[in-house]
Each structure stands twice: as structure tokens, then as C-alpha cells.
Design a protein around this motif. Structure first.
Motif, PDB file in Angstrom:
ATOM      1  N   ALA A  47       0.857  -1.189   0.000  1.00 57.76           N
ATOM      2  CA  ALA A  47       0.000   0.000   0.000  1.00 57.76           C
ATOM      3  C   ALA A  47       0.890   1.234   0.000  1.00 57.76           C
ATOM      4  CB  ALA A  47      -0.906   0.013   1.222  1.00 57.76           C
ATOM      5  N   TYR A  49       0.762   5.315   0.796  1.00 62.44           N
ATOM      6  CA  TYR A  49      -0.028   6.368   1.438  1.00 62.44           C
ATOM      7  C   TYR A  49       0.550   7.738   1.109  1.00 62.44           C
ATOM      8  CZ  TYR A  49      -1.919   2.465   3.967  1.00 62.44           C
ATOM      9  OH  TYR A  49      -2.525   1.275   4.272  1.00 62.44           O
ATOM     10  N   CYS A  50      -0.364   8.651   0.774  1.00 62.66           N
ATOM     11  CA  CYS A  50       0.026   9.997   0.360  1.00 62.66           C
ATOM     12  C   CYS A  50       0.601  10.804   1.523  1.00 62.66           C
ATOM     13  CB  CYS A  50      -1.206  10.716  -0.201  1.00 62.66           C
ATOM     14  SG  CYS A  50      -0.893  12.423  -0.691  1.00 62.66           S
ATOM     15  N   LYS A  57      -7.141  10.461  -4.229  1.00 62.30           N
ATOM     16  CA  LYS A  57      -7.557   9.228  -3.554  1.00 62.30           C
ATOM     17  C   LYS A  57      -7.048   9.190  -2.103  1.00 62.30           C
ATOM     18  CE  LYS A  57      -5.964   5.945  -6.039  1.00 62.30           C
ATOM     19  NZ  LYS A  57      -5.545   4.850  -6.933  1.00 62.30           N
ATOM     20  N   TYR A  60      -4.606   7.473   0.062  1.00 64.91           N
ATOM     21  CA  TYR A  60      -3.713   6.695  -0.797  1.00 64.91           C
ATOM     22  C   TYR A  60      -3.021   7.609  -1.811  1.00 64.91           C
ATOM     23  CZ  TYR A  60      -6.354   2.894   1.211  1.00 64.91           C
ATOM     24  OH  TYR A  60      -6.951   2.046   2.099  1.00 64.91           O
ATOM     25  N   CYS A  61      -1.832   7.256  -2.194  1.00 65.11           N
ATOM     26  CA  CYS A  61      -1.084   8.000  -3.207  1.00 65.11           C
ATOM     27  C   CYS A  61      -1.672   7.706  -4.587  1.00 65.11           C
ATOM     28  CB  CYS A  61       0.389   7.556  -3.171  1.00 65.11           C
ATOM     29  SG  CYS A  61       1.397   8.218  -4.519  1.00 65.11           S
ATOM     30  N   ASP A  62      -1.872   8.753  -5.394  1.00 69.44           N
ATOM     31  CA  ASP A  62      -2.301   8.557  -6.781  1.00 69.44           C
ATOM     32  C   ASP A  62      -1.280   9.138  -7.757  1.00 69.44           C
ATOM     33  OD1 ASP A  62      -2.637  11.301  -6.693  1.00 69.44           O
ATOM     34  OD2 ASP A  62      -4.731  11.264  -7.350  1.00 69.44           O
TER      35      ASP A  62
END
Ligand code: FES
Length: 84
Positions: A47, A49-50, A57, A60-62
Motif C-alpha cells: 500500500a 499512502y500519500c 484518492k 492513498y497516493c495517486d
């Protein structure tokens, strides 16, 4: 150590240049504090994560950090968690 952390936060605010030095410009602005919590068991094999607060998102990192870095000269990226 506390002074170094405070200076780091100061630099982050200065580099983002937002209103009042805010990092978060769009996410859950009605909330007094944005917090996400995950159980380790629910995280799949990987996973991301931003940490730039620009992801559509979030948390979450996009990939939006790439545009942010290009526009600002910043160098932020995601937190990646992987299972071995
Ligand atoms: Fe924010 Fe990737 S989109 S770290």
C-alpha cells in the motif's frame, strides 16, 4: 531534537506557501483533524499512502506528488508499506 523538528515544520510550511502555511488545501476541510487508521491485517501485500496532501484518492497516493514536486521544487513522495 524538538527544535530540529520545529524547524523542519517551519521549512515545510514555508516551502508549501499556502494560506497561513497550511499543507492541507482540500481534504476534509470541515474536520478539525484529518486522521486515518488501518488495521495491519487489512493492508494487502503493498500500500502507498500519500504524504503530499494532493492525492485525489487520499489517504492513498495517486501520483499527484509528481506534479506538486514539479510545480514547487519540493521532493515529497508516498509512504510505502510492503509485506515480505
Ligand atoms: Fe501524495 Fe503521492 S500523491 S504522495
Amino acid at each position: 531534537a524538538a527544535a530540529a523538528a520545529a524547524f523542519g515544520a517551519y521549512l515545510l510550511c514555508k516551502s508549501t506557501g499556502g494560506k497561513n502555511g497550511r499543507v492541507n488545501k482540500t481534504i476534509d476541510k470541515d474536520s478539525p483533524k484529518v486522521v486515518h487508521s488501518f488495521d495491519v491485517e487489512d493492508i494487502g501485500s503493498k500500500a502507498a499512502y500519500c504524504r503530499c496532501w494532493r492525492s485525489k484518492k487520499f489517504p492513498y497516493c495517486d501520483g499527484s506528488h509528481g506534479k506538486h514536486n514539479q510545480e514547487t521544487g519540493d521532493n515529497v513522495g508516498p509512504l510505502i508499506i510492503k509485506r515480505r
